[in-house]
Design an enzyme around this catalytic site. Structure first.
Site, short mmCIF file in Angstrom:
data_model
loop_
_atom_site.label_atom_id
_atom_site.label_comp_id
_atom_site.label_asym_id
_atom_site.label_seq_id
_atom_site.Cartn_x
_atom_site.Cartn_y
_atom_site.Cartn_z
N LYS A 97 6.42 -8.82 -2.28
CA LYS A 97 7.44 -7.83 -1.91
C LYS A 97 7.10 -7.18 -0.58
O LYS A 97 7.92 -7.12 0.33
CB LYS A 97 7.53 -6.75 -3.00
CG LYS A 97 8.32 -5.52 -2.59
CD LYS A 97 8.36 -4.48 -3.68
CE LYS A 97 7.21 -3.51 -3.68
NZ LYS A 97 7.28 -2.44 -2.66
N ASN A 98 5.86 -6.68 -0.46
CA ASN A 98 5.51 -5.92 0.74
C ASN A 98 5.47 -6.79 1.99
O ASN A 98 5.70 -6.30 3.09
CB ASN A 98 4.18 -5.19 0.55
CG ASN A 98 4.34 -4.00 -0.40
OD1 ASN A 98 5.45 -3.62 -0.74
ND2 ASN A 98 3.22 -3.43 -0.83
N ARG A 138 11.07 3.59 1.59
CA ARG A 138 10.31 3.96 2.79
C ARG A 138 10.17 2.82 3.80
O ARG A 138 10.11 3.05 5.00
CB ARG A 138 8.90 4.36 2.37
CG ARG A 138 8.72 5.76 1.99
CD ARG A 138 7.25 5.98 1.68
NE ARG A 138 6.40 5.63 2.83
CZ ARG A 138 6.21 6.41 3.87
NH1 ARG A 138 6.77 7.60 3.92
NH2 ARG A 138 5.43 6.02 4.87
N CYS A 182 8.50 11.47 -1.29
CA CYS A 182 8.22 10.31 -2.13
C CYS A 182 7.34 10.78 -3.28
O CYS A 182 6.57 11.71 -3.13
CB CYS A 182 7.50 9.25 -1.31
SG CYS A 182 6.87 7.91 -2.30
N ARG A 234 3.30 11.19 2.40
CA ARG A 234 3.60 9.94 3.09
C ARG A 234 4.41 10.11 4.38
O ARG A 234 5.57 9.69 4.44
CB ARG A 234 4.29 8.95 2.15
CG ARG A 234 3.44 8.60 0.96
CD ARG A 234 4.06 7.54 0.10
NE ARG A 234 3.83 6.21 0.58
CZ ARG A 234 4.24 5.11 -0.04
NH1 ARG A 234 4.92 5.21 -1.16
NH2 ARG A 234 3.99 3.92 0.44
N VAL A 240 5.41 9.56 8.55
CA VAL A 240 5.52 8.36 9.40
C VAL A 240 5.02 8.65 10.81
O VAL A 240 5.33 7.93 11.74
CB VAL A 240 6.97 7.80 9.44
CG1 VAL A 240 7.38 7.22 8.11
CG2 VAL A 240 7.96 8.84 9.93
N ASP A 257 -2.46 -0.09 -5.00
CA ASP A 257 -1.33 -0.57 -5.80
C ASP A 257 -1.76 -1.23 -7.11
O ASP A 257 -0.90 -1.63 -7.91
CB ASP A 257 -0.47 -1.55 -4.98
CG ASP A 257 0.36 -0.83 -3.93
OD1 ASP A 257 0.39 0.41 -3.93
OD2 ASP A 257 0.99 -1.52 -3.10
N ILE A 304 -6.29 6.59 -1.08
CA ILE A 304 -5.21 6.29 -0.14
C ILE A 304 -4.09 7.33 -0.24
O ILE A 304 -3.62 7.83 0.76
CB ILE A 304 -4.63 4.87 -0.38
CG1 ILE A 304 -5.75 3.82 -0.39
CG2 ILE A 304 -3.57 4.52 0.67
CD1 ILE A 304 -6.44 3.57 0.92
N ARG A 353 12.20 -2.71 -8.82
CA ARG A 353 11.99 -2.71 -7.37
C ARG A 353 10.88 -3.69 -6.99
O ARG A 353 10.87 -4.20 -5.88
CB ARG A 353 11.57 -1.31 -6.89
CG ARG A 353 12.67 -0.28 -6.95
CD ARG A 353 12.18 1.03 -6.36
NE ARG A 353 11.44 0.75 -5.12
CZ ARG A 353 10.44 1.49 -4.66
NH1 ARG A 353 10.05 2.55 -5.32
NH2 ARG A 353 9.84 1.17 -3.54
C1 UD1 Z 1 2.07 0.08 2.14
C2 UD1 Z 1 2.65 -0.59 0.92
C3 UD1 Z 1 2.29 0.20 -0.34
C4 UD1 Z 1 0.80 0.41 -0.42
C5 UD1 Z 1 0.27 1.01 0.88
C6 UD1 Z 1 -1.26 1.12 0.91
C7 UD1 Z 1 4.68 -1.62 1.79
C8 UD1 Z 1 6.15 -1.65 1.79
N1 UD1 Z 1 4.11 -0.66 1.06
O1 UD1 Z 1 2.69 1.35 2.25
O2 UD1 Z 1 2.76 -0.52 -1.48
O3 UD1 Z 1 0.52 1.32 -1.48
O4 UD1 Z 1 0.67 0.20 2.00
O5 UD1 Z 1 -1.84 -0.12 0.69
O6 UD1 Z 1 4.03 -2.46 2.37
N2 UD1 Z 1 0.04 7.72 6.58
C9 UD1 Z 1 0.17 8.78 7.46
N3 UD1 Z 1 1.05 8.66 8.50
C10 UD1 Z 1 1.81 7.53 8.69
C11 UD1 Z 1 1.67 6.47 7.79
C12 UD1 Z 1 0.78 6.59 6.75
O7 UD1 Z 1 -0.50 9.81 7.32
O8 UD1 Z 1 2.58 7.49 9.65
C13 UD1 Z 1 -0.91 7.83 5.44
C14 UD1 Z 1 -0.22 7.72 4.09
O9 UD1 Z 1 0.25 8.97 3.66
C15 UD1 Z 1 -1.35 7.20 3.24
C16 UD1 Z 1 -2.13 6.29 4.19
O10 UD1 Z 1 -1.74 6.70 5.50
O11 UD1 Z 1 -2.18 8.25 2.81
C17 UD1 Z 1 -1.87 4.81 4.04
O12 UD1 Z 1 -0.47 4.56 4.04
P1 UD1 Z 1 0.17 3.21 4.59
O13 UD1 Z 1 -0.90 2.17 4.68
O14 UD1 Z 1 0.95 3.51 5.81
O15 UD1 Z 1 1.17 2.83 3.44
P2 UD1 Z 1 2.61 2.18 3.59
O16 UD1 Z 1 2.63 1.25 4.74
O17 UD1 Z 1 3.64 3.25 3.51
#
Ligand code: UD1
Length: 422
Positions: A22-23, A94, A118, A123, A125, A308, A330, A400
């Protein structure tokens, strides 16, 4: 709303085919926006998140055709008639933020809604946005939307991530393929989904080195062309189904499974007394006698133990012999399955990012509520190990991320059925 009814089980036996990730699919799909030529993905999973991404791409003017019962996605972004990713779609998922980098790189402008809150923590960006700024993007936040511009096109730069982010690495990687000059991504995520994305982009003509390590170098090119790419195996679905025989006993072969996708997880299974064997078709998992041993788990970016799989591993630890400590590094607030597991008789103590689980001989079936995608499947696994019936409510989260879960588990002898909601 549908529910899943699980009745406590004896040993499982048989084979489970593992779908495409999926991811990975959710980041490969927006890559279509980088090229005017068609991008075709094979081995796509059939999930509601993929439908959401399809709707988002279509809303931008991309053509997305699903073939072979949804396992092939034929996409074409010849003309984009909108560069606005609307809140109504983005709020559902997201991963929608992943259209930002590609649209900006190709056409020099994009407007994308912020994903909003979320269930598993704040979380943000910010890392996605900082990476694009380092490539010369001009960003403005207005009324819940990111307005992005790069009038003369994006320019290569050095992006150093303060913490490892899968999504931010993906967005930056896609954007950098069409930026002028060289981009270096430092402290990049190393997940197999990033490697899969880089391989697909390379087929489209991108020049990328270092994927799978923490430093990725991208030499921008003028344009990308069409390609066909198979989506990598879903390591989270794989790990989840590997836990089914670990919990119920028996032997299950996960078809398409690869050890390099789940090494840290397999090491913990081994320590718990569950055997994993590589076969020609995948991975065979067996638990033959007695309860598993309690093991400690710390979630980390790849190649560490994946966040996950934390909820599912907790379900196994609920019936292990001894006490295990699970540390979630995480995401904050990712133990919402714990109180639900406790309704089934589990002994769990949560303090901040740490959960201490004392195994019990047998869980007891109960009605429970799914709070997020991975939490819902952990409750199904726990239900398989429990005495009596467990009704998992609100399973839309499950759809999902898991393709035909009741069929896949049913085929190896689990007593599981979907109860249609009103
Ligand atoms: C992706 C996966 C999700 C998985 C996660 C961690 C997808 C669609 N989803 O989510 O299933 O649980 O990786 O392996 O691929 N963070 C920030 N700022 C940002 C982005 C992230 O502070 O701009 C923080 C997040 O809150 C979190 C950490 O960084 O604490 C890691 O998140 P991230 O690796 O970005 O997760 P996703 O890409 O959202």
């Amino acid at each position: 709303m549908d529910s899943i009814l699980v009745t406590g089980n004896g040993p499982l036996d048989g084979q489970i085919p593992i779908a495409g990730a999926k991811n990975a699919c959710l980041t490969l799909m927006p890559a279509t926006l980088l090229s005017e030529e068609p991008l075709t993905l094979t081995n796509a999973p059939r999930l509601s998140d993929i439908k959401t991404m399809t709707a988002l791409l279509q809303s931008l003017g991309a053509e997305v055709t699903t073939l072979q019962d949804g396992q092939v996605l034929a996409m074409s972004s010849h003309d984009l008639d909108s560069h606005v990713a609307d809140y109504d779609i983005v709020r559902k998922m997201r991963a929608s933020i992943l259209v930002l980098g590609p649209m900006l790189a190709r056409d020099g402008h994009a407007v994308v809604s912020l994903p909003g809150g979320c269930a598993i923590g704040a979380r943000p960006v910010d890392l996605h946005l900082k990476a694009l700024e380092a490539m010369g993007a001009e960003l403005e936040l207005k009324e819940g939307y990111v307005h992005a511009k790069a009038p003369g096109g994006l320019k290569g730069g050095v992006v150093e991530f303060p913490l490892v982010s899968v999504g931010a690495t993906e967005n930056a990687l896609m954007a950098a393929t069409l930026a002028k000059g060289t981009t270096v991504l430092k402290n990049a995520a190393r997940e197999p989904e990033i490697v899969d994305l880089a391989q697909c982009l390379r087929k489209m003509g991108a020049q990328i080195e270092g994927e799978g390590t923490s430093e990725i170098t991208i030499q921008g090119v003028d344009r990308l062309h069409g390609a066909t790419h198979p989506v990598v195996t879903d390591r989270i679905e794989l790990g989840t189904f590997m836990l089914a025989p670990a919990i119920c006993g028996g032997e299950v072969e996960c078809l398409g499974g690869r050890i390099d996708l789940v090494e840290a997880f397999c090491e913990r299974l081994d320590a718990a007394g569950v055997s994993v064997e590589e076969t020609e078709a995948g991975l065979k998992v067996a638990r033959k006698n007695g309860r598993v041993r309690a093991v400690d788990v710390v979630t980390e970016p790849f190649p560490g133990f994946p966040t996950d799989l934390q909820a599912q591993m907790m379900a196994l630890m609920c019936t292990a012999e001894g006490t295990s400590v699970l540390e979630e590094k995480i995401f904050e607030n990712r133990f919402m399955h714990a109180p639900e597991l406790m309704r089934m008789g589990a002994k769990i103590d949560v303090h901040g990012g740490t959960a201490t689980v004392t195994g019990v001989e047998r869980l007891k079936g109960a009605p429970v509520m799914a709070t997020d995608l991975r939490a819902s499947v952990s409750l199904i696994l726990a239900g398989l190990a429990a005495e009596g019936e467990t009704l998992v409510n609100r399973v839309y989260h499950l759809d999902r991320g898991y393709e035909r879960v009741e069929e896949k588990l049913g085929n190896v002898g689990a007593r599981i059925e979907r109860v249609q909601g009103e």
